[in-house]
Design a protein around this motif. Structure first.
Motif, PDB file in Angstrom:
ATOM      1  N   MET A 253      42.863  46.764  47.415  1.00 23.30           N
ATOM      2  CA  MET A 253      42.207  47.520  46.368  1.00 23.30           C
ATOM      3  C   MET A 253      42.498  49.014  46.513  1.00 23.30           C
ATOM      4  O   MET A 253      42.554  49.744  45.530  1.00 23.30           O
ATOM      5  N   ASP A 254      42.708  49.458  47.766  1.00 20.91           N
ATOM      6  CA  ASP A 254      43.105  50.849  47.973  1.00 20.91           C
ATOM      7  C   ASP A 254      44.470  51.114  47.341  1.00 20.91           C
ATOM      8  O   ASP A 254      44.703  52.198  46.791  1.00 20.91           O
ATOM      9  N   LEU A 255      45.366  50.120  47.421  1.00 23.09           N
ATOM     10  CA  LEU A 255      46.691  50.290  46.827  1.00 23.09           C
ATOM     11  C   LEU A 255      46.621  50.358  45.305  1.00 23.09           C
ATOM     12  O   LEU A 255      47.423  51.044  44.672  1.00 23.09           O
ATOM     13  N   PHE A 256      45.674  49.636  44.711  1.00 18.24           N
ATOM     14  CA  PHE A 256      45.465  49.740  43.269  1.00 18.24           C
ATOM     15  C   PHE A 256      45.151  51.190  42.917  1.00 18.24           C
ATOM     16  O   PHE A 256      45.774  51.775  42.017  1.00 18.24           O
ATOM     17  N   SER A 257      44.184  51.771  43.609  1.00 15.64           N
ATOM     18  CA  SER A 257      43.780  53.152  43.319  1.00 15.64           C
ATOM     19  C   SER A 257      44.918  54.132  43.570  1.00 15.64           C
ATOM     20  O   SER A 257      45.149  55.049  42.766  1.00 15.64           O
ATOM     21  N   LEU A 258      45.640  53.948  44.669  1.00 19.52           N
ATOM     22  CA  LEU A 258      46.751  54.837  44.994  1.00 19.52           C
ATOM     23  C   LEU A 258      47.829  54.775  43.920  1.00 19.52           C
ATOM     24  O   LEU A 258      48.304  55.810  43.425  1.00 19.52           O
ATOM     25  N   SER A 259      48.217  53.565  43.521  1.00 18.18           N
ATOM     26  CA  SER A 259      49.283  53.398  42.536  1.00 18.18           C
ATOM     27  C   SER A 259      48.870  53.900  41.159  1.00 18.18           C
ATOM     28  O   SER A 259      49.651  54.549  40.453  1.00 18.18           O
TER      29      SER A 259
ATOM     30  N   GLY B 244      39.769  53.163  36.949  1.00 17.83           N
ATOM     31  CA  GLY B 244      39.874  53.450  38.372  1.00 17.83           C
ATOM     32  C   GLY B 244      38.531  53.390  39.073  1.00 17.83           C
ATOM     33  O   GLY B 244      38.414  52.829  40.179  1.00 17.83           O
ATOM     34  N   ARG B 245      37.496  53.945  38.435  1.00 16.87           N
ATOM     35  CA  ARG B 245      36.146  53.898  39.030  1.00 16.87           C
ATOM     36  C   ARG B 245      35.636  52.468  39.089  1.00 16.87           C
ATOM     37  O   ARG B 245      35.009  52.058  40.075  1.00 16.87           O
ATOM     38  N   ALA B 246      35.883  51.706  38.033  1.00 18.69           N
ATOM     39  CA  ALA B 246      35.443  50.305  38.010  1.00 18.69           C
ATOM     40  C   ALA B 246      36.093  49.516  39.143  1.00 18.69           C
ATOM     41  O   ALA B 246      35.455  48.669  39.775  1.00 18.69           O
ATOM     42  N   ALA B 247      37.370  49.793  39.397  1.00 14.54           N
ATOM     43  CA  ALA B 247      38.079  49.100  40.474  1.00 14.54           C
ATOM     44  C   ALA B 247      37.482  49.451  41.835  1.00 14.54           C
ATOM     45  O   ALA B 247      37.344  48.584  42.711  1.00 14.54           O
ATOM     46  N   GLU B 248      37.136  50.707  42.023  1.00  9.01           N
ATOM     47  CA  GLU B 248      36.561  51.130  43.299  1.00  9.01           C
ATOM     48  C   GLU B 248      35.192  50.498  43.536  1.00  9.01           C
ATOM     49  O   GLU B 248      34.811  50.233  44.685  1.00  9.01           O
ATOM     50  N   LEU B 249      34.449  50.239  42.470  1.00  6.10           N
ATOM     51  CA  LEU B 249      33.099  49.677  42.584  1.00  6.10           C
ATOM     52  C   LEU B 249      33.094  48.153  42.637  1.00  6.10           C
ATOM     53  O   LEU B 249      32.077  47.547  42.986  1.00  6.10           O
ATOM     54  N   ALA B 250      34.212  47.536  42.300  1.00  6.25           N
ATOM     55  CA  ALA B 250      34.249  46.074  42.185  1.00  6.25           C
ATOM     56  C   ALA B 250      34.139  45.385  43.539  1.00  6.25           C
ATOM     57  O   ALA B 250      34.682  45.854  44.545  1.00  6.25           O
ATOM     58  N   ASP B 251      33.435  44.265  43.557  1.00  3.06           N
ATOM     59  CA  ASP B 251      33.371  43.400  44.733  1.00  3.06           C
ATOM     60  C   ASP B 251      34.668  42.590  44.776  1.00  3.06           C
ATOM     61  O   ASP B 251      34.952  41.846  43.842  1.00  3.06           O
TER      62      ASP B 251
ATOM     63  N   VAL C 170      41.121  32.323  36.029  1.00  2.00           N
ATOM     64  CA  VAL C 170      40.103  32.898  36.904  1.00  2.00           C
ATOM     65  C   VAL C 170      40.763  33.392  38.184  1.00  2.00           C
ATOM     66  O   VAL C 170      41.581  32.682  38.789  1.00  2.00           O
ATOM     67  N   LEU C 171      40.439  34.611  38.584  1.00  2.00           N
ATOM     68  CA  LEU C 171      40.910  35.197  39.838  1.00  2.00           C
ATOM     69  C   LEU C 171      39.748  35.902  40.516  1.00  2.00           C
ATOM     70  O   LEU C 171      38.736  36.214  39.869  1.00  2.00           O
ATOM     71  N   THR C 172      39.901  36.181  41.795  1.00  2.98           N
ATOM     72  CA  THR C 172      38.973  37.113  42.409  1.00  2.98           C
ATOM     73  C   THR C 172      39.367  38.514  41.945  1.00  2.98           C
ATOM     74  O   THR C 172      40.534  38.772  41.612  1.00  2.98           O
ATOM     75  N   ALA C 173      38.401  39.422  41.934  1.00  2.00           N
ATOM     76  CA  ALA C 173      38.696  40.802  41.538  1.00  2.00           C
ATOM     77  C   ALA C 173      39.739  41.414  42.468  1.00  2.00           C
ATOM     78  O   ALA C 173      40.603  42.182  42.040  1.00  2.00           O
ATOM     79  N   GLY C 174      39.673  41.043  43.751  1.00  2.00           N
ATOM     80  CA  GLY C 174      40.645  41.562  44.703  1.00  2.00           C
ATOM     81  C   GLY C 174      42.063  41.138  44.370  1.00  2.00           C
ATOM     82  O   GLY C 174      43.002  41.947  44.417  1.00  2.00           O
ATOM     83  N   ASP C 175      42.249  39.860  44.027  1.00  2.00           N
ATOM     84  CA  ASP C 175      43.577  39.374  43.665  1.00  2.00           C
ATOM     85  C   ASP C 175      44.042  39.998  42.345  1.00  2.00           C
ATOM     86  O   ASP C 175      45.228  40.345  42.186  1.00  2.00           O
ATOM     87  N   TYR C 176      43.139  40.126  41.402  1.00  2.00           N
ATOM     88  CA  TYR C 176      43.489  40.716  40.110  1.00  2.00           C
ATOM     89  C   TYR C 176      43.986  42.152  40.283  1.00  2.00           C
ATOM     90  O   TYR C 176      45.031  42.535  39.747  1.00  2.00           O
ATOM     91  N   LEU C 177      43.248  42.935  41.067  1.00  2.00           N
ATOM     92  CA  LEU C 177      43.634  44.327  41.273  1.00  2.00           C
ATOM     93  C   LEU C 177      44.901  44.426  42.109  1.00  2.00           C
ATOM     94  O   LEU C 177      45.726  45.323  41.903  1.00  2.00           O
TER      95      LEU C 177
END
Length: 218
Positions: free
Chosen positions: A1-7, A110-117, A128-135
């Motif tokens: 998820m950190d890589l999502f935010s970085l990219s 970006g904020r939604a991604a940082e807050l997502a479980d 259906v995916l986990t939020a982690g896999d989706y991001l």
């Protein structure tokens, strides 16, 4: 998820720094100018927001790798949705409006991604995916489109090295084989997805993998 935010941050920053005249230059996406690509990024950001607030009560059907479908042919730019994106981009008229909308919606995504479980199950495209896999899947999306953005803008900063490495890893899993070590992460992504043709030397090194390329993902 950190890589999502970085990219995602790197891509939005690159767009924010574009001079107005660069919005009418070609992008790495067939049939799209830079302004069309930026409009597509706004739609992508909306998709992220929608998906992260669409919980699912069933087991995941896809993960970060199987999220991607491999098409039989590269896009031509004639797809109805692609054509709609071009019309929407033209309707903005001024690059500053595109920049504003991407910053507005993109920051929210970006904020939604940082807050997502990361373990939250979410639904998108009837899967259906986990939020982690989706991001994680979207790291590949952001990285490829960052390469598309800078395709005709060599002075613009490209995607971060960490995003390139992770995207190559995802693409190799999609291909079910590794790319030659002689190819940099950037070149593996460009050649692997058909954004440029391999040289004769690269094709020889690709071996049997060359017959599988390009991997047109979407």
């Amino acid at each position: 998820m950190d890589l999502f935010s970085l990219s995602w941050t790197a891509l939005r920053t690159a767009v924010a720094e574009l001079p107005d005249e660069d919005f009418t230059r070609p992008s790495g996406c067939t049939g799209w100018l830079v302004r069309d690509l930026v409009c597509h990024l706004i739609i992508d950001a909306q998709d992220v927001l929608i998906t992260l607030v669409t919980p699912a009560g069933t087991e995941p059907t896809r993960d970060a790798v199987t999220y991607w479908d491999v098409a039989e042919a590269p896009p031509t730019g004639d797809d109805p949705l692609d054509a709609l994106t071009v019309r929407l981009a033209a309707a903005y008229e001024e690059p500053r409006l595109l920049k504003f909308h991407l910053d507005d919606v993109g920051s929210a995504a970006g904020r939604a991604a940082e807050l997502a479980d990361p373990g939250l199950r979410v639904s998108t495209r009837d899967e259906v995916l986990t939020a982690g896999d989706y991001l994680s899947a979207y790291v590949l999306e952001w990285t490829l489109h960052h390469l598309d953005l800078v395709a005709c803008l060599p002075d613009l900063a490209g995607p971060p090295a960490e995003g390139l490495a992770r995207s190559r890893e995802l693409l190799e899993k999609i291909a079910q084989t590794a790319f030659p070590a002689s190819l940099s992460d950037k070149e593996a992504l460009l050649v692997g997805t058909g954004r440029r043709a391999p040289t004769d030397a690269e094709e020889a090194e690709l071996g049997d993998l060359a017959a599988k390329l390009p991997l047109v993902i979407g």
